[in-house]
Design a protein around this motif. Structure first.
Motif, PDB file in Angstrom:
ATOM      1  N   TYR A 258      97.344  60.545  36.702  1.00 45.02           N
ATOM      2  CA  TYR A 258      97.949  61.643  37.457  1.00 45.02           C
ATOM      3  C   TYR A 258      98.559  61.122  38.753  1.00 45.02           C
ATOM      4  O   TYR A 258      99.657  61.513  39.148  1.00 45.02           O
ATOM      5  N   MET A 259      97.848  60.217  39.430  1.00 46.55           N
ATOM      6  CA  MET A 259      98.324  59.682  40.697  1.00 46.55           C
ATOM      7  C   MET A 259      99.461  58.686  40.504  1.00 46.55           C
ATOM      8  O   MET A 259     100.266  58.491  41.424  1.00 46.55           O
TER       9      MET A 259
ATOM     10  N   GLU B 261     102.255  60.929  40.590  1.00 43.05           N
ATOM     11  CA  GLU B 261     102.353  61.462  41.948  1.00 43.05           C
ATOM     12  C   GLU B 261     102.944  60.429  42.898  1.00 43.05           C
ATOM     13  O   GLU B 261     103.670  60.787  43.850  1.00 43.05           O
ATOM     14  N   LYS B 262     102.664  59.155  42.679  1.00 46.38           N
ATOM     15  CA  LYS B 262     103.209  58.097  43.524  1.00 46.38           C
ATOM     16  C   LYS B 262     104.735  58.083  43.458  1.00 46.38           C
ATOM     17  O   LYS B 262     105.415  57.896  44.478  1.00 46.38           O
TER      18      LYS B 262
ATOM     19  N   THR C  97     106.682  60.731  42.500  1.00 44.03           N
ATOM     20  CA  THR C  97     107.226  61.983  43.013  1.00 44.03           C
ATOM     21  C   THR C  97     107.223  62.016  44.541  1.00 44.03           C
ATOM     22  O   THR C  97     108.092  62.650  45.148  1.00 44.03           O
ATOM     23  N   ARG C  98     106.268  61.353  45.184  1.00 50.99           N
ATOM     24  CA  ARG C  98     106.267  61.302  46.645  1.00 50.99           C
ATOM     25  C   ARG C  98     107.495  60.585  47.174  1.00 50.99           C
ATOM     26  O   ARG C  98     108.122  61.017  48.146  1.00 50.99           O
TER      27      ARG C  98
ATOM     28  N   GLU D 208      96.499  72.616  44.589  1.00 53.57           N
ATOM     29  CA  GLU D 208      96.314  71.742  43.438  1.00 53.57           C
ATOM     30  C   GLU D 208      94.905  71.186  43.345  1.00 53.57           C
ATOM     31  O   GLU D 208      94.657  70.260  42.558  1.00 53.57           O
TER      32      GLU D 208
ATOM     33  N   THR E  52      93.037  59.842  47.598  1.00 52.30           N
ATOM     34  CA  THR E  52      93.171  61.237  47.184  1.00 52.30           C
ATOM     35  C   THR E  52      91.858  61.709  46.582  1.00 52.30           C
ATOM     36  O   THR E  52      91.327  61.063  45.673  1.00 52.30           O
TER      37      THR E  52
ATOM     38  N   ARG F 282     105.827  72.629  41.120  1.00 49.49           N
ATOM     39  CA  ARG F 282     105.791  71.232  41.566  1.00 49.49           C
ATOM     40  C   ARG F 282     105.693  70.269  40.396  1.00 49.49           C
ATOM     41  O   ARG F 282     106.197  69.150  40.468  1.00 49.49           O
ATOM     42  N   ARG F 283     105.050  70.688  39.330  1.00 44.55           N
ATOM     43  CA  ARG F 283     104.961  69.828  38.146  1.00 44.55           C
ATOM     44  C   ARG F 283     106.310  69.708  37.433  1.00 44.55           C
ATOM     45  O   ARG F 283     106.513  68.781  36.646  1.00 44.55           O
TER      46      ARG F 283
ATOM     47  N   ALA G  72     107.737  66.511  38.461  1.00 48.22           N
ATOM     48  CA  ALA G  72     107.113  65.401  37.740  1.00 48.22           C
ATOM     49  C   ALA G  72     107.690  65.272  36.333  1.00 48.22           C
ATOM     50  O   ALA G  72     107.853  64.149  35.821  1.00 48.22           O
TER      51      ALA G  72
END
Length: 470
Positions: free
Chosen positions: A54-55, A58-59, A61-62, A305, A350, A372-373, A376
């Protein structure tokens, strides 16, 4: 000589035996037991690949959000590619990294040639604009829930107030808009008020009045639900938490007994005022430790989230009476929380609420989380699919332009023939009808201001090497 050799050998053998005799003592010192609880302080960290994957998304998308904000800050919401690397260095990108990063995500960023300047520009795609608009609508649609979350967050503070800057840093996690100071705090004076501290010159958010109906933790509601389902068999769940250990976590006999005792130990609620209690006894310290677990649990329940960085939890440490070494403290309870070091080379930690996720997805998603997804999903789409989408759009656009030019050329010829009074005197090319001549000229002039997009999208592998877990 033989006597000296035998004596030295015996001394060396004696020292080796003496070191072996002290090895169990060293093991006991390395794995100490907490004085206030029976759970070991130093526990081996076990990875959970569901949260780590998941991260990994997320890395990416940031970084995408950083470049998005840079492009949207421009007047025309477009940025020359030549200036992209120069401006992206302020966001932490290396030299020539921003251009390669933009090309990796063609569903989010679009490279095109300016019709006048004839230089390459970068802008957001239509899908990216739709995702931003969807997230913005979901953000402002849930402002009533955000007001409730902020009220509960302020009521958890021991002083009844929180620093405005600390809430501003974590506004995205709690679902607050960028202008929450005006759209949330000042818009609801019956709930909040802003106070300027004279000694520090900082602004603080205070709760006007505490509502007893909101002073109920999320874990208490879950216990009530469990009790209604299980009945008398859930009598021992009065002070317990939901514990789901990660795969591969070794649970020994004594550790299982320690967790069993800790689950049944009473504690004070995070919303309860403890200023009048004597906290010097051993039982009070044990209650405070479990209260800190409940505070972090409630803090995660208030997020959109059900996750937040450890560094942002540290901003509320003083106001909510949390321990100093938060990372070591949360690692004692790996069945309740999970700390992921993926993202930004392990510099960001996180914290996830384990019970809220299943197979890397939120069990009870909300509209803001789903919006937000969507970003992603755009990040994970293959660049080859983006090439097909561009070809279809260009083909449809060319057909529409040809259709418009055909009607425009026909009307123009009719007008010219009416004015001249003779259709035969219209200028023609060799073997070409007037309509075709006019259509070809108009289409050429019209299409000269626009160029087709590059159909080839190169794939770049992610050059970031995530550090191993500490």
């Amino acid at each position: 000589m033989k006597i000296f050799f035998s004596f030295a050998h015996s001394v060396k053998f004696f020292k080796a035996k003496q070191r072996e005799s002290f090895r169990p003592i060293q093991f006991i010192l390395y794995r100490p037991m907490s004085q206030s609880t029976s759970i070991p302080k130093k526990m081996q960290r076990v990875r959970d690949h569901g949260f780590d994957n998941y991260m990994e998304v997320e890395k990416k998308t940031r970084k995408v959000l950083k470049v998005q904000g840079l492009i949207l800050s421009q007047p025309n919401q477009a940025l020359p590619v030549s200036r992209l690397d120069m401006l992206a260095r302020r966001l932490g990108f290396k030299q020539d990294e921003a251009g390669a990063f933009v090309l990796k995500f063609p569903h989010v960023f679009e490279i095109y040639e300016h019709p006048v300047q004839r230089i390459l520009y970068c802008r957001l795609t239509r899908k990216a604009h739709l995702q931003i608009e969807l997230e913005k609508q979901a953000l402002y649609a849930q402002i009533p829930e955000a007001v409730t979350r902020l009220r509960k967050l302020v009521m958890m503070s021991s002083t009844g107030r929180l620093r405005l800057e600390h809430v501003r840093i974590a506004r995205a996690e709690f679902g607050l808009p960028d202008d929450f100071e005006y759209s949330v705090i000042l818009k609801f004076p019956q709930y909040f008020r802003l106070v300027d501290a004279q000694e520090t010159r900082n602004k603080y958010i205070e709760c006007v009045e505490k509502d007893p109906r909101l002073m109920v933790c999320g874990i208490e509601k879950l216990r009530e639900k469990e009790y209604r389902e299980r009945g008398a068999n859930a009598e021992d769940m009065r002070f317990s938490f939901i514990v789901n250990f990660p795969p591969g976590f070794k649970i020994g006999k004594y550790y299982r007994i320690a967790v069993w005792k800790w689950q049944r130990f009473p504690y004070w609620s995070p919303y309860e005022d403890i200023s009048g209690y004597d906290l010097r006894s051993l039982e009070a310290q044990r209650r405070m430790e479990k209260r800190a677990v409940a505070t972090v649990h409630e803090l995660l329940c208030l997020t959109v989230e059900k996750k937040i960085t450890l560094e942002r939890i540290a901003h509320f440490r003083m106001a909510m009476n949390l321990p100093k070494k938060l990372k070591e403290f949360l690692l004692q309870h790996q069945g309740i929380f999970y700390i992921s070091t993926r993202g930004n080379y392990g510099k960001i930690h996180t914290v996830f609420l384990r019970e809220a996720y299943k197979r890397g997805e939120l069990k009870e998603p909300n509209d803001l989380y789903l919006a937000r997804r969507k970003l992603a999903e755009l990040v994970l789409l293959s660049p080859r699919k983006a090439k097909v989408d561009r070809e279809l759009v260009n083909f449809q656009r060319e057909r529409e332009n040809d259709h418009e030019m055909r009607f425009l050329g026909t009307d123009f010829v009719d007008d010219c023939s009416k004015v001249s009074g003779c259709e035969k005197n219209v200028v023609r090319c060799e073997g070409e009808e007037p309509e075709n001549k006019l259509n070809s000229g108009l289409v050429t002039d019209f299409g000269s201001d626009f160029t087709d997009e590059d159909d080839e999208a190169d794939e770049f592998e992610d050059a970031e090497d995530v550090d191993s877990i500490e």
